[in-house]
Design a protein around this motif. Structure first.
Motif, short mmCIF file in Angstrom:
data_model
loop_
_atom_site.label_atom_id
_atom_site.label_comp_id
_atom_site.label_asym_id
_atom_site.label_seq_id
_atom_site.Cartn_x
_atom_site.Cartn_y
_atom_site.Cartn_z
N ASN A 151 44.20 54.95 38.30
CA ASN A 151 43.28 54.16 37.47
C ASN A 151 41.96 54.01 38.21
N VAL A 152 40.91 54.61 37.69
CA VAL A 152 39.69 54.75 38.48
C VAL A 152 38.73 53.56 38.38
N TYR A 153 39.11 52.52 37.62
CA TYR A 153 38.31 51.30 37.56
C TYR A 153 39.21 50.10 37.85
N ASP A 154 38.63 49.05 38.45
CA ASP A 154 39.34 47.77 38.48
C ASP A 154 39.53 47.31 37.03
N TYR A 155 40.57 46.54 36.78
CA TYR A 155 40.81 46.07 35.42
C TYR A 155 41.57 44.76 35.47
N SER A 156 41.49 44.00 34.39
CA SER A 156 42.21 42.74 34.27
C SER A 156 42.91 42.67 32.93
N PHE A 157 44.10 42.09 32.92
CA PHE A 157 44.79 41.76 31.68
C PHE A 157 44.60 40.26 31.46
N VAL A 158 44.04 39.93 30.30
CA VAL A 158 43.61 38.56 30.05
C VAL A 158 44.16 38.08 28.70
N VAL A 159 44.64 36.85 28.66
CA VAL A 159 45.14 36.27 27.41
C VAL A 159 44.36 34.99 27.11
N TYR A 160 43.91 34.89 25.87
CA TYR A 160 43.26 33.66 25.38
C TYR A 160 44.11 33.10 24.24
N GLU A 161 44.11 31.77 24.13
CA GLU A 161 44.72 31.14 22.96
C GLU A 161 43.69 30.30 22.25
N ALA B 255 34.23 27.44 23.02
CA ALA B 255 34.62 26.19 22.36
C ALA B 255 35.85 26.40 21.48
N LYS B 256 36.14 27.67 21.17
CA LYS B 256 37.27 27.97 20.28
C LYS B 256 38.46 28.61 20.99
N TRP B 257 38.20 29.22 22.15
CA TRP B 257 39.24 29.98 22.85
C TRP B 257 39.39 29.49 24.28
N ARG B 258 40.66 29.36 24.72
CA ARG B 258 40.95 28.95 26.09
C ARG B 258 41.66 30.11 26.80
N GLU B 259 41.15 30.50 27.96
CA GLU B 259 41.81 31.55 28.74
C GLU B 259 43.07 30.95 29.36
N VAL B 260 44.23 31.57 29.11
CA VAL B 260 45.49 31.02 29.64
C VAL B 260 46.11 31.91 30.70
N SER B 261 45.63 33.14 30.84
CA SER B 261 46.21 34.03 31.84
C SER B 261 45.21 35.12 32.20
N ARG B 262 45.14 35.46 33.47
CA ARG B 262 44.24 36.53 33.92
C ARG B 262 44.84 37.15 35.18
N ILE B 263 45.11 38.44 35.13
CA ILE B 263 45.63 39.15 36.31
C ILE B 263 44.72 40.35 36.56
N ARG B 264 44.15 40.40 37.76
CA ARG B 264 43.22 41.49 38.08
C ARG B 264 43.90 42.50 39.00
N TYR B 265 43.66 43.78 38.73
CA TYR B 265 44.22 44.86 39.53
C TYR B 265 43.09 45.73 40.07
N PRO B 266 43.18 46.13 41.33
CA PRO B 266 42.15 47.02 41.87
C PRO B 266 42.39 48.46 41.40
N LYS B 267 41.33 49.23 41.40
CA LYS B 267 41.51 50.65 41.06
C LYS B 267 42.45 51.30 42.06
#
Ligand SMILES: NC(=O)c1ccc[n+]([C@@H]2O[C@H](COP(=O)([O-])OP(=O)(O)OC[C@H]3O[C@@H](n4cnc5c(N)ncnc54)[C@H](OP(=O)(O)O)[C@@H]3O)[C@@H](O)[C@H]2O)c1
Length: 167
Positions: free
Chosen positions: A154-164, A138-150
């Motif tokens: 880099n031995v794990y999948d990971y995502s870079f995520v931005v909230y505003e 209710a307070k934060w909106r996800e504005v960007s999400r980019i997922r990368y495979p391992k």
């Protein structure tokens, strides 16, 4: 001044164990460095003293260390005694971007004061003793999400995520 919480958390919200990180993900380290480039930094006292502290904080950086210990001393950085004081010090020093780098209690307190979250999600579950706080939808909106495979590095999948923060 933009106030940005920067953190890397696992799928089960772990951010650390025994005052250290619990994964090694070079892509995240590069992302972290580029996120904090040129920013004023704020860190909890334990994170400052952790292994990563040596790499992140140096004499060339403007940063504050948050501690309740009124006698705390450091050759580098400025000492403050609350998250609010960290923000006030950064503003007084003319910062345009303040990156708040944790740990857990600092994130918790900063959630009401920050306007942006820049997160790395490490897509695995780990044992840990330090956790990122819940993100209130209710307070934060996800504005960007980019997922990368391992990959080989880099031995794990990971995502870079931005909230505003929702105004
Ligand atoms: N994955 C990530 O993105 C990330 C980021 C940062 C840290 N970490 C991990 O998290 C762990 C360290 O975090 P942590 O939560 O244990 O410690 P921390 O937040 O770095 O430091 C805790 C200390 O900060 C001070 N503090 C906290 N709240 C305060 C307040 N309201 N006013 C004044 N001082 C305050 C106190 O220092 P005094 O005891 O000196 O009073 C407290 O003991 C490590 O495992 C580290 O590797 C992970």
């Amino acid at each position: 001044m933009q106030i940005i919480i920067v953190a890397a958390k696992s799928d089960n919200q772990v951010i650390g164990k025994e005052n250290d990180l619990v994964w090694y993900l070079p892509a995240d380290l590069r992302f972290f460095r580029s996120t904090i480039e040129g920013a004023y930094l704020a860190t909890g006292r334990k994170s400052f003293e952790s292994a990563q502290g040596d790499e992140v904080f140096g004499p060339h950086r403007e940063f504050v260390i948050i501690t309740r210990n009124k006698g705390y001393q450091s050759n580098i950085g400025k000492i403050v005694h609350s998250v609010e004081a960290a923000i006030a010090q950064a503003a007084a020093d003319g910062a345009e971007r303040l990156c708040i780098l944790g740990g857990a209690g600092i994130y918790e307190q900063a959630m009401n004061l920050a306007d942006t979250l820049v997160l790395t999600e490490v897509h695995a579950e780990f044992e840990g003793d330090t956790f990122f706080p819940a993100i209130d939808g209710a307070k934060w909106r996800e504005v960007s999400r980019i997922r990368y495979p391992k990959d080989a590095e880099n031995v794990y999948d990971y995502s870079f995520v931005v909230y505003e923060k929702i105004a």
